[in-house]
Scaffold this motif. Sequence first.
Motif, PDB file in Angstrom:
ATOM      1  N   LEU A   1     108.786  29.650  31.175  1.00  0.00           N
ATOM      2  CA  LEU A   1     108.732  30.837  32.048  1.00  0.00           C
ATOM      3  C   LEU A   1     109.921  30.816  32.997  1.00  0.00           C
TER       4      LEU A   1
ATOM      5  N   GLY B   1     113.201  31.430  31.157  1.00  0.00           N
ATOM      6  CA  GLY B   1     113.303  32.836  30.769  1.00  0.00           C
ATOM      7  C   GLY B   1     113.794  33.681  31.921  1.00  0.00           C
ATOM      8  N   MET B   2     113.230  33.444  33.102  1.00  0.00           N
ATOM      9  CA  MET B   2     113.661  34.227  34.268  1.00  0.00           C
ATOM     10  C   MET B   2     115.100  33.906  34.634  1.00  0.00           C
TER      11      MET B   2
ATOM     12  N   LEU C   1     117.449  32.931  32.598  1.00  0.00           N
ATOM     13  CA  LEU C   1     118.334  33.539  31.609  1.00  0.00           C
ATOM     14  C   LEU C   1     118.497  35.032  31.878  1.00  0.00           C
ATOM     15  N   MET C   2     117.356  35.689  32.168  1.00  0.00           N
ATOM     16  CA  MET C   2     117.431  37.129  32.467  1.00  0.00           C
ATOM     17  C   MET C   2     118.333  37.360  33.676  1.00  0.00           C
TER      18      MET C   2
END
Lengths: 124, 498
Positions: free
Chosen positions: B173, B176-177, B179-180
Amino acid sequence: MGANLIANYGEAVAMVLFVIGFMNLLLQKNLIKKIIGLNIMDSAVYLFLAEKGYINGRTVPIVVNGIQDVETYINPIPSGLVLTGIVVSVSVSALMLSLTIRLYKRYQTLDLDEISIRLRKEGL
Amino acid sequence: MDFVQNFPFFSIILSMFSGIISSVLPKRAAKWVNTVMIILVGIFSFILLFYMIGRGNSYTYMMGHFPAPWGNEIRVGVLEAGMALFFCIIMILSLFGGRKKLDEELEESKHSLYYILADLMLSSLLALVYTNDLFTAYVFVEINTIAACGLIMIRRNGRTIEAAVRYMIMSLLGSGMLLMGICMLYDLTGHLLMSNIHEQVSALAVSGEYHVPLLVTIALMSVGLAIKSALFPFHAWLPDAYGYSTVSSAAILSSLVSKGYIFLLIKIIYRVIGIDVFDGSRIIDMLFAFGLMGMIFGSLSAIKENDVRRMIAYSSVAQIGYIYMGIGMGTQAGMEASVFHILTHAATKSLLFIAAIGLTDVSGGSRKFIDLTGAAYRNRWAGVAFAVGSLSMVGVPLFSGFISKLLFAQAAVQNHVKMLPALIVLGISTVLNAIYFMKTVIRIYTPVEGTGSGEGVTFKNMKIYVVTLVCFIILNVFLGVSSQPVVNLIGQGLAMFS
């Protein structure tokens, strides 16, 4: 606002997918569904990058017919980032799946909460 | 260009390749490759640190033959070199301290795998410390996550697999954040190198353009890294992961892995977003608030815990809260205190984990408090080491924990708005720390009937373990007694960031 949203519909879709994936990874109980959520989340990021990296009317950055004009091609870096990211997410998914197999062999269930309850009962 | 400037690159490549080579080596050879590699990298970082102090300013090192806006870069300042040296010291001490336990707990075939994971862990930490490129940082964050997951689950029982799964989910999680956030920042600025992004972000902040996207980006990256380093509401995976993995893993995970992410966050704050822009956003207050909550709730969970290793793990949550509180103050002094606390916590927490294993071993392997009664008499060295670690965490003068609390308090006074909550929570948290650590120390020093002193546990049959503990204690006292040069170095390093 509305016009922007329509012009950038690809990015908007990517964001919606990102949130869907994120929430699945966070809230699903089933481990396989969690991993599917992870993959949706990662794909959404790559969709976002690909969408941002593409410029209408230009082609892939491979020089053909000796045309070296910058205006003809798109920037290859976003595509390169997507490829790198895919490699990372594949390896992470593989690791998660192998962990899931181990847990399933041991406890015969994919529900993470149930596994926790059983572990507490075992008192390990 | 001086030859010394190649050392960061050598360190990363050396640790990575020793991981690759170890995959075909037998167990003993892998162990030696690992030890020699860490010592070599440590020597490299030590020389580099002195070179950087003499040089007085930072430099960038071009990877490959493409210049700045296109190629990949390494960037070195005093703080980076110092961190690399410190990581090497903690890593080698943790591995030495847990080696005997490692031999007992791991299957024979898994030993060389363990050293491969340790090599990869060090290489990813070094890359996180040195890199000047955000996407490279992301890739090494993932390598770090995978290596950490391996270190948790290498000791096979149900608990560790479950802990590894929980750790992976939270980590993914977070990444992912992250990377975004990196992708959005790349869209906004068109660069991936930290220095170039910084220029563009400053320009955006001045013109007021893309205010909301910039804010979202900062939030995504900060929250992503906060999740990965187990800031308070995201710490559910931590007690199991630290409590049931083999002791070297627990020491490495608690003292290095989360610190690598925090160091990356500090780098992003200074070198990518810029401290002014970051101060101007609301995100900094959020980090501050969660840091404060972590300090209290982490300690409360630790008090309730009945298992000594899980108690130490919960104490990590509180200490991570301290670090985020310092970052959240938004002043130079607060940041210095945070970096100093990274050192303090790394040195103390690994000492506590390794001392705790000595105590539980002489108590029949039980980790319940009731069985630990009098354990310090059965293993005197571990008892002394645990007492030193506890005193340091509580913040008794002479040990490193005191200095970091002092620095936090001094930093809090400079910030008028955040002074009151910071000081109050600092006080409460110190009292709570004292409750659970002193409870344990009193428990292990309570004599019980019928046990002789030091039966079977002598200096001879655990030389390495005792030497490790002594090194940890010296490190702790060194940080506590001669803190001023270290703090000066940290200040110098932070000044080099901008």
